[in-house]
Design a protein around this motif. Structure first.
Motif, PDB file in Angstrom:
ATOM      1  N   MET A  42       0.822  -1.207   0.000  1.00 45.04           N
ATOM      2  CA  MET A  42       0.000   0.000   0.000  1.00 45.04           C
ATOM      3  C   MET A  42       0.856   1.257   0.000  1.00 45.04           C
ATOM      4  O   MET A  42       1.985   1.257   0.501  1.00 45.04           O
ATOM      5  N   ALA A  43       0.299   2.321  -0.557  1.00 39.59           N
ATOM      6  CA  ALA A  43       0.935   3.638  -0.523  1.00 39.59           C
ATOM      7  C   ALA A  43      -0.154   4.685  -0.699  1.00 39.59           C
ATOM      8  O   ALA A  43      -1.292   4.376  -1.069  1.00 39.59           O
ATOM      9  N   TYR A  44       0.200   5.931  -0.431  1.00 43.27           N
ATOM     10  CA  TYR A  44      -0.762   7.016  -0.590  1.00 43.27           C
ATOM     11  C   TYR A  44      -0.027   8.257  -1.072  1.00 43.27           C
ATOM     12  O   TYR A  44       1.203   8.356  -0.968  1.00 43.27           O
ATOM     13  N   ALA A  45      -0.791   9.198  -1.603  1.00 40.59           N
ATOM     14  CA  ALA A  45      -0.230  10.483  -2.024  1.00 40.59           C
ATOM     15  C   ALA A  45      -1.231  11.586  -1.706  1.00 40.59           C
ATOM     16  O   ALA A  45      -2.444  11.393  -1.803  1.00 40.59           O
ATOM     17  N   ILE A  46      -0.687  12.730  -1.312  1.00 41.33           N
ATOM     18  CA  ILE A  46      -1.502  13.906  -1.001  1.00 41.33           C
ATOM     19  C   ILE A  46      -0.877  15.107  -1.702  1.00 41.33           C
ATOM     20  O   ILE A  46       0.322  15.358  -1.547  1.00 41.33           O
ATOM     21  N   HIS A  47      -1.662  15.840  -2.467  1.00 48.07           N
ATOM     22  CA  HIS A  47      -1.207  17.086  -3.075  1.00 48.07           C
ATOM     23  C   HIS A  47      -1.935  18.233  -2.394  1.00 48.07           C
ATOM     24  O   HIS A  47      -3.169  18.273  -2.389  1.00 48.07           O
ATOM     25  N   ILE A  48      -1.177  19.160  -1.833  1.00 51.89           N
ATOM     26  CA  ILE A  48      -1.745  20.304  -1.134  1.00 51.89           C
ATOM     27  C   ILE A  48      -1.603  21.542  -2.006  1.00 51.89           C
ATOM     28  O   ILE A  48      -0.519  21.840  -2.518  1.00 51.89           O
ATOM     29  N   TYR A  49      -2.702  22.258  -2.192  1.00 54.63           N
ATOM     30  CA  TYR A  49      -2.715  23.492  -2.974  1.00 54.63           C
ATOM     31  C   TYR A  49      -3.228  24.636  -2.110  1.00 54.63           C
ATOM     32  O   TYR A  49      -4.062  24.435  -1.230  1.00 54.63           O
ATOM     33  N   LYS A  50      -2.740  25.824  -2.403  1.00 56.61           N
ATOM     34  CA  LYS A  50      -3.239  27.036  -1.745  1.00 56.61           C
ATOM     35  C   LYS A  50      -3.995  27.872  -2.768  1.00 56.61           C
ATOM     36  O   LYS A  50      -3.539  28.030  -3.907  1.00 56.61           O
ATOM     37  N   THR A  51      -5.137  28.387  -2.372  1.00 59.25           N
ATOM     38  CA  THR A  51      -5.924  29.254  -3.248  1.00 59.25           C
ATOM     39  C   THR A  51      -5.321  30.654  -3.255  1.00 59.25           C
ATOM     40  O   THR A  51      -5.092  31.240  -2.197  1.00 59.25           O
ATOM     41  N   THR A  52      -5.036  31.148  -4.430  1.00 62.64           N
ATOM     42  CA  THR A  52      -4.463  32.488  -4.552  1.00 62.64           C
ATOM     43  C   THR A  52      -5.286  33.314  -5.540  1.00 62.64           C
ATOM     44  O   THR A  52      -5.975  32.771  -6.401  1.00 62.64           O
TER      45      THR A  52
END
Length: 198
Positions: A42-52
């Motif tokens: 198993m593995a996971y990924a998270i992409h974090i974005y900031k609203t600008t």
């Protein structure tokens, strides 16, 4: 899923884009997550974005990527649940308490398992469970939605690079045979949700 007709795929992609647009309008941060499992790795990924805001237009600026293998064996449900839990942990630790975050996930089973009173709710309506600070929104997977495809690819890469072996798993089970079952993963997730609601 991959069995969608071209028309269904276009509709699913349009839904993803709509949810992303709504997230940009109503959130300071957007987390797009995915979990992956193959041969019980198993593995996971998270992409974090900031609203600008740039020249009067809303944009998503990529802030951070987390992509890791999970040091135990399991299925896609556990991988997706782990991704959700790690996203919540990151949000609580790295965003201002007054900010709002939307988590976009394609895992219906994980979202529905997070609240036993919502077992029969439609996933696309399953939002707002994390109070006023954050919410989780369902999006269809595998429909050509580029931001989610990136998370999916990252998770698969981390899974294939995982050094975890059956020998490691057996050692883990002998040390603590009950820690990595589905019930305990869900208990940990509920704890993370309670922390976030405070």
């Amino acid at each position: 899923s991959n069995s969608r007709t071209p028309r269904q795929k276009r509709k699913a992609l349009a839904h993803c884009k709509k949810q992303l647009f709504k997230a940009k309008r109503h959130s300071d941060f957007v987390a797009i997550i995915d979990g992956s499992s193959q041969d019980f790795k198993m593995a996971y990924a998270i992409h974090i974005y900031k609203t600008t805001h740039t020249n009067g237009k809303l944009k998503l600026t990529h802030m951070h990527t987390i992509s890791e293998h999970i040091p135990t064996f399991g299925d896609s449900f556990l991988a997706e649940t782990h991704a959700m839990m790690e996203a919540i942990k990151w949000i609580t630790s790295n965003t201002p308490t007054e900010s709002k975050t939307t988590i976009l996930s394609d895992s219906q089973s994980t979202m529905l398992s997070m609240n036993s009173t919502s077992q029969h709710a439609e996933p696309q309506k399953f939002t707002g469970i994390m109070g006023s600070r954050s919410k989780i929104t369902w999006i269809p997977g595998h429909c050509g939605f580029h931001p989610h495809n990136q998370a999916d690819e990252n998770a698969k890469e981390s899974m294939m690079d995982s050094p975890w072996s059956l020998k490691d798993q057996i050692t883990n089970w002998k040390k603590n045979p009950t820690h990595y079952n589905k019930l305990n993963i869900n208990v940990e997730l509920q704890v993370a949700l309670r922390i976030l609601k405070k």
